[in-house]
Design a protein around this motif. Structure first.
Motif: not given
Length: 395
Positions: A319-325, A177-180
């Protein structure tokens, strides 16, 4: 096709090279990981017996004719009888396990193993915990067992999250993403390219002990800061990884790294390297330096390294940790493959166990709803659904 069942780990030595070739560079499926696991989690453990089936194209069973490996063990339980499981399961949380075979012979190997399993009555339940949804060989085994009158179920399991890597870091940044993207560029220029930062990879046996101790110390401190024991609190887990990591280093399949900032280690990573994939197995960060975002910085270095090696995938594992997406990883579904043989007692036992499990889940649900507490615990880091092993918190 000729099938041989191995019940002693030493008898697998002659086929290690051929088995490695069938594993096609996948460390979790290779003999180093699985035989070391058995030495720590199976050998001498009461109620566990090795069962590794080998399929050969020749009755001479010479290693050159090896066509497939079904690496299992039998576990005797009071509730479910004798359960056939895959080597590497349990608290180690090995991902991508299953039947190992060359793609051109996978179906034939699966049918052969299924026939052999149908002929023996020593197992009451087959329970393969996390099989990739696109694992053709293992699913063919399930289909063949169904044709032999076994009751086969496929249940949804945890997902693995994978980044499909481009060929350059700039192309990877373009995926974000632009911000990331802006954040990653700033962190690289402001921190990683400065004299403050030093990222190191262990590349020889005499470089192993210090970064490993750093990994353990950072992981344990981070987990304890969240009120959790940490993976290395399990002596057996710690001993297994101490051994297997050094074997993987000898085979150039270990990516053990540390990141120092201002002369102090703030992050460590324990990754495995496949033929074209980096597997992010475990990590640790300094809980006193979270404001420096050690997980993000360390992940930048690790992904850059994977791209430089020509890897096409970076696998965050289950594991569905948010940081992965957030890193533009996409989920890959896994399933739990369960089979019950067509005998009366295994069917009755399975039916009773399933009914008990359903009743227990219902009671927990009603109890959680009635008390106002969440049924599924979310760790303090916000990493919902983290498995026992893959808790790369802080990223």
């Amino acid at each position: 096709m000729y099938v041989r069942c191995v019940e002693n780990i030493e008898e697998l030595d002659p086929v290690r090279e051929a088995w490695n070739a069938l594993a096609a560079g996948h460390p979790f499926r290779a003999p180093t990981w699985l035989t070391t696991w058995w030495q720590h989690y199976g050998d001498g453990q009461r109620g566990r017996e090795l069962r590794v089936w080998l399929a050969f194209s020749s009755k001479l069973a010479d290693p050159a004719s090896l066509q497939g490996v079904l690496p299992c063990y039998l576990e005797s339980t009071w509730t479910q009888g004798r359960v056939l499981r895959l080597l590497g399961d349990g608290e180690v949380c090995s991902d991508h396990l299953g039947l190992v075979a060359a793609s051109e012979s996978a179906c034939a190997v699966a049918e052969t193993f299924a026939r052999r399993l149908a002929e023996v009555d020593e197992w009451d339940l087959l329970d393969f915990a996390a099989v990739d949804s696109d694992d053709a060989a293992t699913h063919a085994l399930g289909e063949s067992l169904a044709l032999d009158d076994c009751t086969v179920s496929r249940l949804q399991a945890d997902r693995c999250w994978v980044i499909d890597l481009p060929s350059t870091w700039d192309d990877f940044l373009a995926m974000q993403s632009k911000s990331h993207r802006k954040q990653l560029r700033q962190m690289t220029a402001r921190v990683l390219e400065s004299d403050r930062a030093r990222w190191q990879l262990a590349e020889s046996p005499n470089e192993f002990a210090t970064p490993w101790s750093t990994l353990v110390e950072l992981h344990q401190r981070r987990r304890k800061s969240l009120g959790e024991p940490g993976c290395f609190a399990s002596p057996r887990w710690a001993a297994f990884h101490w051994d297997v990591a050094q074997h993987l280093l000898d085979e150039d399949s270990l990516r053990l790294s540390t990141l120092e900032l201002d002369g102090r280690a703030i992050a460590a990573e324990y990754h495995l390297a496949g033929a074209r994939t980096t597997y992010a197995y475990q990590g640790g960060v300094d809980p006193d330096r979270l404001h420096d975002e050690p997980g993000q910085l360390s992940t930048i270095c690790s992904i850059k390294r994977a791209i430089d090696e020509g890897h096409t995938r970076f696998d965050f594992l289950r594991g569905d940790e948010p940081y992965k997406a957030h890193w533009r990883a996409t989920p890959r579904q896994a399933v739990r493959l369960v089979a019950v043989p067509p005998r009366m007692w295994p069917k009755l036992r399975r039916g009773a166990w399933t009914g008990l499990s359903d009743a227990t889940r219902l009671a927990r649900f009603l109890g959680g709803r009635g008390s106002g507490r969440a049924v599924h615990r979310v760790p303090a880091s916000g990493s919902a659904g983290a498995s026992p092993s893959h808790q790369n918190v802080g990223k």
